[in-house]
Design an enzyme around this catalytic site. Sequence first.
Site, mmCIF file in Angstrom:
data_model
loop_
_atom_site.group_PDB
_atom_site.id
_atom_site.type_symbol
_atom_site.label_atom_id
_atom_site.label_comp_id
_atom_site.label_asym_id
_atom_site.label_seq_id
_atom_site.Cartn_x
_atom_site.Cartn_y
_atom_site.Cartn_z
ATOM 1 N N GLU A 132 -11.235 -1.008 -3.349
ATOM 2 C CA GLU A 132 -10.534 -0.297 -2.277
ATOM 3 C C GLU A 132 -9.384 0.500 -2.892
ATOM 4 O O GLU A 132 -9.244 0.586 -4.111
ATOM 5 C CB GLU A 132 -9.983 -1.297 -1.252
ATOM 6 C CG GLU A 132 -9.018 -2.301 -1.863
ATOM 7 C CD GLU A 132 -8.704 -3.470 -0.948
ATOM 8 O OE1 GLU A 132 -9.425 -3.669 0.050
ATOM 9 O OE2 GLU A 132 -7.731 -4.193 -1.243
ATOM 10 N N ASP B 107 0.809 -1.222 0.000
ATOM 11 C CA ASP B 107 0.000 0.000 0.000
ATOM 12 C C ASP B 107 0.849 1.283 0.000
ATOM 13 O O ASP B 107 0.590 2.200 0.781
ATOM 14 C CB ASP B 107 -0.928 0.045 1.225
ATOM 15 C CG ASP B 107 -1.636 -1.265 1.505
ATOM 16 O OD1 ASP B 107 -1.886 -2.016 0.548
ATOM 17 O OD2 ASP B 107 -1.954 -1.525 2.679
#
Length: 334
Positions: free
Chosen positions: A216, A46
């Site tokens: 997401e 991420d």
Amino acid sequence: MITPTGRKTLFCFAVLCASLAGFSQAKNDTQRITSGNPVFPGWYADPEARIFNRQYWVYPTYSAKYEEQVFLDAFSSPDLIHWTKHSHILDTANVKWAKKAVWAPSIVKKGKKYFLFFGANDIQNDQQLGGIGVAVANRPEGPFKDYLGKPLVDRFHNGAQPIDQFVFEDSDGQFYLLYGGWRHCNIAKLNKDFTGFVPFDDGTTFKEITPRGYVEGSFMFRKDNKYYFMWSEGGWTGPNYSVAYAVAETPFGPFERIGKILQQDSTVATGAGHHSVLHVPKTEQWYIVYHRRPLGETNGNHRVTCIDKMEFDEKGLIRPVKITQEGVQKQALK
């Protein structure tokens, strides 16, 4: 039996060999012209890339079991080749309400302060404590301290789990928070001191901007007066994790999905997703910074941070990214 003179000779020889090896390594390191992928060692996911103080910075999730995700590290580089690790820039010891699952940092500079937005605790309903928090520091490497003493977003609005936050600064200086898991994405207007939100003209605070296929990992940037909205699709533990995007005239959409631009290459790596975008100021150099899983790796948390070139066609559409082992060439900031 080795005489004292012999021992001295062997010691000197060993020191010489070590010195030559070090010289050779330093020379090789200096001569590196590509970053290589992953760009730094360790399990990290991420990643958000930023430029602060003429340095590249990457802020990733420490990719481990939820209970072990209690801190964040950061990495800085002058040229995308040589990286320095900054350990534990944020730790749950300084955030009383955060206990685990510290995820997906997003950082911005406002005034003389650096504000780090993060998810924590992976809440599953409105009764659990957690959500999106804010930490503040005087330097990009921290240390960061809890800014509010509580989450900034601690509820499910429009069905969006409060995770995977991204802070976007528009051309007029307004900051927006984009976030959301569970296949829903919201945008909200941050107030001036980042302690809360300013309602929109219709009285709502959280506007849903979910495009088709969204799962997401929201991200937004502005180019040629267009707003590029990007997100991750698929399951993060699977090989088909990927990134898609849309383009609109405003940061609120409407966003119609254009297609995927980042996905696995079965000869290089799997699960390429949850990314950020880096633009070198006053150049046409654009990069995508993302995580992926090494070939043959089955542990869901074994993800590494990589960087590759991102290019646009003559219509301004993003070309499919070729993921590589080589990474990108040296690019110093001027």
